[in-house]
Design a protein around this motif. Structure first.
Motif, PDB file in Angstrom:
ATOM      1  N   GLU A 148      34.356 -17.168  79.109  1.00 21.55           N
ATOM      2  CA  GLU A 148      33.143 -17.967  79.401  1.00 21.55           C
ATOM      3  C   GLU A 148      32.082 -17.085  80.051  1.00 21.55           C
ATOM      4  O   GLU A 148      32.389 -16.292  80.943  1.00 21.55           O
ATOM      5  N   HIS A 195      30.323 -20.908  90.350  1.00 20.68           N
ATOM      6  CA  HIS A 195      31.581 -21.583  90.683  1.00 20.68           C
ATOM      7  C   HIS A 195      32.039 -21.221  92.090  1.00 20.68           C
ATOM      8  O   HIS A 195      31.880 -20.080  92.534  1.00 20.68           O
ATOM      9  N   HIS A 217      28.327 -18.323  81.611  1.00 18.36           N
ATOM     10  CA  HIS A 217      27.393 -19.460  81.702  1.00 18.36           C
ATOM     11  C   HIS A 217      26.490 -19.323  82.918  1.00 18.36           C
ATOM     12  O   HIS A 217      26.787 -18.548  83.842  1.00 18.36           O
ATOM     13  N   GLN A 222      34.249 -14.830  82.673  1.00 15.71           N
ATOM     14  CA  GLN A 222      35.429 -15.378  83.336  1.00 15.71           C
ATOM     15  C   GLN A 222      36.466 -15.832  82.328  1.00 15.71           C
ATOM     16  O   GLN A 222      36.144 -16.440  81.309  1.00 15.71           O
TER      17      GLN A 222
HETATM   18 MN    MN Z   1      33.303 -21.644  84.103  1.00 18.91          MN
END
Ligand code: MN
Ligand code: UGY
Length: 254
Positions: A191, A197, A193, A231
């Motif tokens: 991923e 997080h 984005h 990730q």
């Molecule tokens: Mn994520």
């Protein structure tokens, strides 16, 4: 302190600070206190001092009877999740919610809360951020519940399940999801984005690929991932792995 701990060996340190992520392990966490919280050790995991984090996340360790000496959370939306121990009483909007381990409460910005550990020691996570209002989008509602009462949804892109503790509609600008992975489970994609997080390992262990690094993570570890941090996770060990994941959602990034 008597005896030898892992922290006596600097080379045993697993903590990492990189441009796109931070890994903090239990051995790295320093005791702090926060205003109006008495009988509570606070260990900050992420704050805006980790640029560009736009949220705060704190590990709170309540002594028996510890708690807030006045209502907390003014000016922020707040989320609390009980990790272990006897539990917490959260009083907000004229109601008291008794949270046991796995229990959680979300209070929208403008709703302050009182907090108390009425029994024995309890540990909890506290996430806070400023709500991002959008013209024409209604404000979010308070939410309380327990992780085992929430639907755990299969997601092939992570090879596991996610349980959205908060509604995912556009009133909410943050998601708190419990992600679970059986032994050997792995993401099916790396991923990348624009959201950030805060990840707290609730159980088990695995390997996180972050940026250019492969890092072993285990229960009690915290990872901050900046926007655009590549990730990828795979579960290792002999038991299920799981984590609680903060993500900013439903906003355009401006
Ligand atoms: Mn994520
Ligand atoms: O929703 C997410 O972005 C999630 N799949 N990311 C992650 O677990 N690192």
């Amino acid at each position: 302190m008597n005896g030898t701990t892992r922290a006596d060996y600097v080379s045993a340190n697993r903590g990492r600070v990189r441009d796109s992520y931070i890994l903090m392990c239990p051995d790295n966490l320093v005791e702090n206190s926060l205003p109006h919280l008495h009988g509570v050790v606070a260990r900050p995991l992420a704050t805006p001092r980790v640029r560009p984090a736009a949220f705060g996340e704190y590990l709170l360790e309540f002594e028996p009877g510890g708690g807030g000496t006045r209502p907390l959370g003014a000016g922020f939306e707040n989320f609390l999740y009980v990790l272990d121990g006897d539990g917490l009483d959260i009083r907000a909007g004229g109601e008291t919610h008794s949270l046991t381990p796995g229990g959680f409460a979300f209070l929208p910005q403008g709703t302050e809360f009182e907090i108390l550990a009425p029994g024995n020691a309890t540990r909890a996570l506290w996430v806070k951020r400023r709500y991002e209002e959008v013209d024409g989008v209604p404000a979010p509602e308070p939410v309380t519940g327990h992780v085992e009462e929430v639907e755990h949804i299969r997601d092939e892109s992570i090879g596991g399940t996610y349980a959205p503790l908060l509604p995912l509609d556009e009133r909410y600008d943050m998601a708190m999801n419990v992600m679970r992975f059986d032994i050997g489970a792995r993401f099916t994609m790396v991923e990348v984005h624009h959201q950030e997080h805060g990840l707290y390992m609730l159980e088990g262990q695995g390997v996180y690929y972050l940026g250019d690094d492969h890092l072993e993570v285990a229960e009690g570890d915290f990872v901050y991932m900046a926007p655009y941090c590549p990730q990828y996770f795979y579960a290792t060990g002999s038991t299920r792995a799981g984590y609680l994941l903060y993500k900013d959602i439903n906003r355009d990034g401006f």
